[in-house]
Motif scaffolding. Sequence first.
Motif, PDB file in Angstrom:
ATOM      1  N   LYS A 218       0.831  -1.203   0.000  1.00 33.19           N
ATOM      2  CA  LYS A 218       0.000   0.000   0.000  1.00 33.19           C
ATOM      3  C   LYS A 218       0.866   1.253   0.000  1.00 33.19           C
ATOM      4  O   LYS A 218       0.595   2.226  -0.722  1.00 33.19           O
ATOM      5  N   ARG A 221       2.432   1.984  -3.418  1.00 24.49           N
ATOM      6  CA  ARG A 221       1.497   2.683  -4.308  1.00 24.49           C
ATOM      7  C   ARG A 221       1.459   4.180  -4.003  1.00 24.49           C
ATOM      8  O   ARG A 221       1.358   5.020  -4.889  1.00 24.49           O
ATOM      9  N   GLU A 222       1.552   4.487  -2.739  1.00 31.29           N
ATOM     10  CA  GLU A 222       1.428   5.887  -2.290  1.00 31.29           C
ATOM     11  C   GLU A 222       2.729   6.678  -2.448  1.00 31.29           C
ATOM     12  O   GLU A 222       2.715   7.845  -2.855  1.00 31.29           O
ATOM     13  N   ALA A 230       5.019   0.765  -8.887  1.00 32.15           N
ATOM     14  CA  ALA A 230       4.025   1.258  -7.924  1.00 32.15           C
ATOM     15  C   ALA A 230       2.652   0.665  -8.215  1.00 32.15           C
ATOM     16  O   ALA A 230       1.901   0.319  -7.303  1.00 32.15           O
ATOM     17  N   GLU A 231       2.334   0.499  -9.494  1.00 32.44           N
ATOM     18  CA  GLU A 231       1.046  -0.095  -9.874  1.00 32.44           C
ATOM     19  C   GLU A 231       0.925  -1.527  -9.382  1.00 32.44           C
ATOM     20  O   GLU A 231      -0.184  -2.021  -9.152  1.00 32.44           O
ATOM     21  N   ARG A 232       2.067  -2.195  -9.216  1.00 35.50           N
ATOM     22  CA  ARG A 232       2.067  -3.588  -8.742  1.00 35.50           C
ATOM     23  C   ARG A 232       2.425  -3.654  -7.251  1.00 35.50           C
ATOM     24  O   ARG A 232       2.940  -4.654  -6.783  1.00 35.50           O
ATOM     25  N   GLU A 233       2.134  -2.564  -6.531  1.00 31.18           N
ATOM     26  CA  GLU A 233       2.456  -2.476  -5.103  1.00 31.18           C
ATOM     27  C   GLU A 233       3.940  -2.705  -4.855  1.00 31.18           C
ATOM     28  O   GLU A 233       4.350  -3.335  -3.894  1.00 31.18           O
TER      29      GLU A 233
END
Length: 337
Positions: A218, A221-222, A230-233
């Motif tokens: 999470k 991503r942030e 980031a899209e894949r955590e």
Amino acid sequence: MTRAVVTSGLLAAITLALALAEASAQQRTPQQPVQPQQAAAPQPGRAAQPVADAGSAVKDSDVVAKIGGSDVTAAEVRSAISFLDPRQQAALARDPALLSQTVRAILANRLAYKEALSKKWEEQPAVQAQIARVRESVIVDGYLKSVTAPPESYPSEAEVKAVYDANASALLLPRRFRLAQVLIALPKDADKDADEAARKKLAEALKKLKAPGADFGKLARELSEDPASAEREGELGWVGEPDLRPEIRSQVTGLAKGAVSEPVRLDDGWHVLKLLDTEAARQRTLAEVRDGLVQRLRAEKAEANRRAYVNELLKQSPPVLNEIALSRLIEAKTESR
């Protein structure tokens, strides 16, 4: 149909398009701490005038493009692609636009060929000489392949197993790591203000990432400034130990499963990594490598058969060489440079 005959100009056009696209992609993509392990799944290419339905398999006879009264079939496109190296083929699979450029290159080649024929270019002495050389090469190469190919039964299972056993050390799969990352971007030539801002972001990110019970995915991503991961955590997937950059390897190899690394500075910024899982080194099984071993053994056998066949031809008709004339020929060529 051989590479020399069909596609020398075409391959050059495709290769140039791929190189330009790759260079452009590298300028846009943030630096990654590992080398990619697998090519992306193939995507369907865009055809100028497809005959087959979009949902059906494309047959070799299907027309994928037209120019004037000339058709380009799926078989021709596949043939052109087959001459590219694996890296270029993977690039085509990842980007349908590159496949479209390949078809355009085929069409351009077709137009140039038609124009050349209209001007009787093939009748020029230099062109005729080159065609004759290529024709001879194609005939000889095809004939030698036909008479020196090993039998279908080669190699036997015992021969494959013997090669497998003899090459055990070379068939070792290195230790692998499943990693996730958070990137705080900072160009290598960043000024002092940018450096201070990045370090502040990094400190805040580390505080959150190393807090008890922190959700790394999470937070990736942030916080991560690498959109792709980031899209894949933050996931980078499985990476072999030899493929890790030295700066990353020194951190990852000492981490416990689930632990978060100290920041690692690379040219594109600060990388904070989490070790999600580890897979111990192991030897590939015979089943995993059998097809590759068979192909290698057959290729080596065919080459040995070819040398033996050619040597036998030379024994039956020994050549007579004028060594003096040959040496003078070489000297004359050297002096003319």
